[in-house]
Design an enzyme around this catalytic site. Structure first.
Site, PDB file in Angstrom:
ATOM      1  CD  GLU A  80       1.070   8.468   7.506  1.00 34.21           C
ATOM      2  OE1 GLU A  80       0.919   7.538   8.340  1.00 34.21           O
ATOM      3  OE2 GLU A  80       0.420   9.523   7.532  1.00 34.21           O
ATOM      4  CG  ASP A 128       2.439   9.302  11.180  1.00 33.50           C
ATOM      5  OD1 ASP A 128       3.571   8.797  11.326  1.00 33.50           O
ATOM      6  OD2 ASP A 128       2.233  10.372  10.573  1.00 33.50           O
ATOM      7  CG  ASP A 186      -2.130  10.221  12.483  1.00 32.71           C
ATOM      8  OD1 ASP A 186      -2.231   9.332  11.596  1.00 32.71           O
ATOM      9  OD2 ASP A 186      -1.477  11.260  12.309  1.00 32.71           O
ATOM     10  CG  ASP A 207      -4.408  11.995   7.962  1.00 31.06           C
ATOM     11  OD1 ASP A 207      -5.631  11.893   7.693  1.00 31.06           O
ATOM     12  OD2 ASP A 207      -3.773  13.067   7.903  1.00 31.06           O
TER      13      ASP A 207
END
Ligand code: TSJ
Length: 638
Positions: free
Chosen positions: A428, A501, A503, A505
């Protein structure tokens, strides 16, 4: 007097034998329930529920209720006849014998079809052996009778009458042994999804699941059986016709099929044998596919609507189908490690000829539907041929769009030629991608940075993929084709690793990518070649230097161990680590933790993807937890 003594002796001998039997289960639980992880623990539930289902299949009762109790135990109840409560010749009650003697079920079985997928059917005694507590309550003959066990099968309280009732049925409550099933909890989602499938297969039976801990409940009841199942799968799609259903028996094999085409590009075939899902298909699925392809090709030929012939994959584009076969026990044969594949050779022929004959008839009677499906199949054939040509040109380097097709300079390839050892990291963001490139094992690790959001492939066609720069890059990097032409043997990588990541997203990107692989490179998942990397969430300064911490649980442990307050850094994303840290924690095979993506339930996973693409975070998290079975692949740190 002497006689009584003799009886007592044999009784004792028998008890010792019994405990030895159950001890064998405790010594090698895997032999009886497959494993002692979460999956194995749920196996206990399936064992118990299967008994209730058998009672219903034999014609007694129409209700099953499952309660996940607050104390971690589970209760399963049915409204069948109730387990017989008479005395057994050994001087023990029948329930005591059933639940303490391995495979005792056989003596009490009725004839007919049994729920008996590979590992099933070993019965209540195995569950008892692996439980610290088990209580069986029986409503029968106007009485309520109960027997209690403890410590893996010892009788805590023999069968006795505890009340009166006109109802009939069996209630079993058990608490799995924590020593055997470490850190496992029952999952409401896993149990509900499986019970929903059972409810589809047993029309007009009600199955209710209640989670007392989290206050959840679900209740399933379907009147149209596997037709309802197909409608459920196609809920968010556009069907081309009403569900087709046919049923017949050949050579003692009962076959029922429900199928419906939609305008989607996805193929969804789910098969069952004696009400147990065959996740890896087998002879019945092969028979269905052969019959289907033949029926359409014959129709096309006889009506002069097509040049050449259609491939199986063309004919299955947009098809959702449920195959349910019932096979007598003497013909049952399962294959594969998890026994999820039907081996019975007779099933192939039975399903093939029943499918062929019924479809042939249906197509002749429903000309418009037949033509709309054939039109779709013909388009699939064209798209497939065009895609293959394009790929061949890429390989030969002769394509006219070749420049554009060649991987962007962002792709950092691996130099090693042993493809099975090579790994493709899908990273990402360009910045993390840059770090990953600069510090990687150049021989085996390739990096493809991904920018922004990935296309939602839930409804995409192969053409859409070709039109999408990001996904096209992935396709070319892996180099093994797409959709029906995908061949994992040709993959340039033994592992494809999604690195995002930690998180919201990041998890969204994971799901979008997994959806892409699920739709267009499913064998990659089936072969266990798709992984998710787990970057650490924290780093902590200790007297011995910096250490990395995977999750909140581990952080809590470290907090407890340490005397002084810890100096903690939280990583919000991959980009916050330097190249060295990223390699050492997340990419280096000696330190990293990779999670293997295995889709344990393709049908429902696809539906979930639909849910997931909404804006709510909670169901998305739930999906990751419950549907994509991320299993730890190689955890060298433990
Ligand atoms: F075995 C068990 F603990 F796993 C279990 C069995 C759990 C649950 C929830 C239900 C059952 C069960 C067993 N439900 N119904 C039955 N039925 C019989 O065992 C039964 C009943 C009547 C007769 C008969 O001949 O009258 C025979 C049988 C085998």
């Amino acid at each position: 007097m002497v006689k009584v003594m003799a009886n007592k002796n044999t009784y004792d001998e028998k008890s010792i034998k019994i405990l030895e039997g159950l001890e064998a289960v405790r010594k090698r639980p895997g032999m009886y329930i497959g494993s002692t992880d979460k999956r194995g623990m749920h196996h206990l539930v399936w064992e118990i529920v299967d008994n209730a289902i058998d009672e219903i299949i034999n014609g007694y009762g129409d209700y099953i209720k499952i309660i996940l109790q607050k104390d971690g135990s589970i209760t399963v109840a049915d409204n069948g006849r109730g387990v017989p409560i008479g005395m057994h010749e050994s001087g023990k009650s029948t329930p005591e014998v059933i639940y303490t003697v391995l495979h005792a079920g056989g003596k009490f079985e009725n004839s007919g079809y049994k729920v008996s997928g590979g590992l099933h059917g070993v019965g209540g005694s195995v569950v008892n052996a692996l439980s610290t507590k088990m209580e069986v309550t029986i409503y029968r003959e106007g009485k309520i009778s109960q027997i209690k066990f403890k410590n893996g099968g010892e009788v805590a309280s023999p069968l006795k009458t505890i009340g009166e009732s006109k109802k009939t049925g069996t209630i079993v409550n058990f608490l799995p042994d924590k020593e055997i099933f470490k850190n496992c909890n029952f999952s409401f989602t896993t149990i509900s999804e499986r019970m929903q499938e059972s409810a589809f297969l047993l029309s007009n039976v009600t199955i209710e699941i209640i989670d007392e801990e989290d206050n959840l409940n679900a209740k399933y009841h379907y009147e149209k059986g596997i037709n309802s199942f197909v409608e459920y799968i196609n809920e968010n799609k556009n069907p081309l016709h009403n569900v087709i259903n046919f049923k017949n028996t050949k050579n003692d094999i009962e076959v029922e099929i429900a199928m419906q085409y939609t305008d989607s590009y996805n193929e969804q075939i789910i098969s069952f044998v004696n009400n147990v899902k065959t996740a890896d298909g087998g002879t019945h699925e092969v028979g269905f596919k052969t019959g289907l392809t033949k029926a359409f090709n014959d129709y096309a030929k006889n009506n002069n609507v097509l040049k050449g012939s259609l491939d199986g994959s063309d004919v299955r584009e947009g098809l959702s189908a449920i195959i349910s076969v019932r096979i007598p026990e003497n013909l049952l044969q399962f294959e594969g490690q998890t026994k999820g594949k039907l081996g019975t050779p007779e099933a192939r022929n039975a399903v093939e000829s029943i499918t062929y004959e019924n479809l042939k008839f249906f197509l002749e009677e429903n000309k418009e539907v037949a033509l709309s499906i054939l039109d779709k199949a013909a388009k699939s054939k064209l798209a497939r041929e065009a895609a293959r040509k394009a790929r061949e040109q890429v390989r030969k380097g002769t394509g006219k769009n070749n420049k554009e097709r060649i991987l962007s300079e962002k792709f950092a390839k691996a130099t090693g030629k042993n493809y099975a050892l090579n790994e493709l990291f899908l990273v990402e963001g360009d910045s993390a991608g840059g770090s990953a490139k600069s510090n990687r094992n150049r021989e085996t690790q390739a990096i493809l940075p991904l920018r922004g959001k990935v296309l939602n492939c839930e409804k995409a066609s192969a053409k859409d993929i070709e039109a999408n720069a990001e996904l096209r890059q992935i396709e070319y990097a892996i180099g093994a084709g797409l959709g029906p032409d995908f061949d994992y043997h040709e993959s340039n990588f033994g592992k494809v690793i999604i690195m995002t990541d930690a998180d919201v997203d990041g998890s969204h990107i994971q799901i979008l990518l997994i959806t892409f692989f699920y739709r267009f490179m499913r064998p990659l998942i089936e072969q266990g070649m798709l992984y998710v990397a787990t970057p650490p969430l924290y780093s902590v300064e200790t007297s011995k230097g910096k250490i990395y911490i995977a999750d909140d649980e581990e952080l809590e442990e470290k907090r407890k161990e340490a005397k002084a307050p810890l100096k903690i850094q939280r990583f919000k994303g991959l980009g916050e680590m330097d190249a060295d840290e990223l390699y050492e924690t997340t990419m280096n095979p000696l330190n990293r933790r990779l999670l293997r993506v295995t889709l344990n339930d393709a049908a429902i996973a696809e539906k979930r993807i639909h849910v997931l693409m909404g804006d709510e975070v909670a169901p998305r998290k739930e999906w990751i937890n419950e549907n994509v079975d991320f299993t730890l692949e190689d955890d060298f740190r433990k």
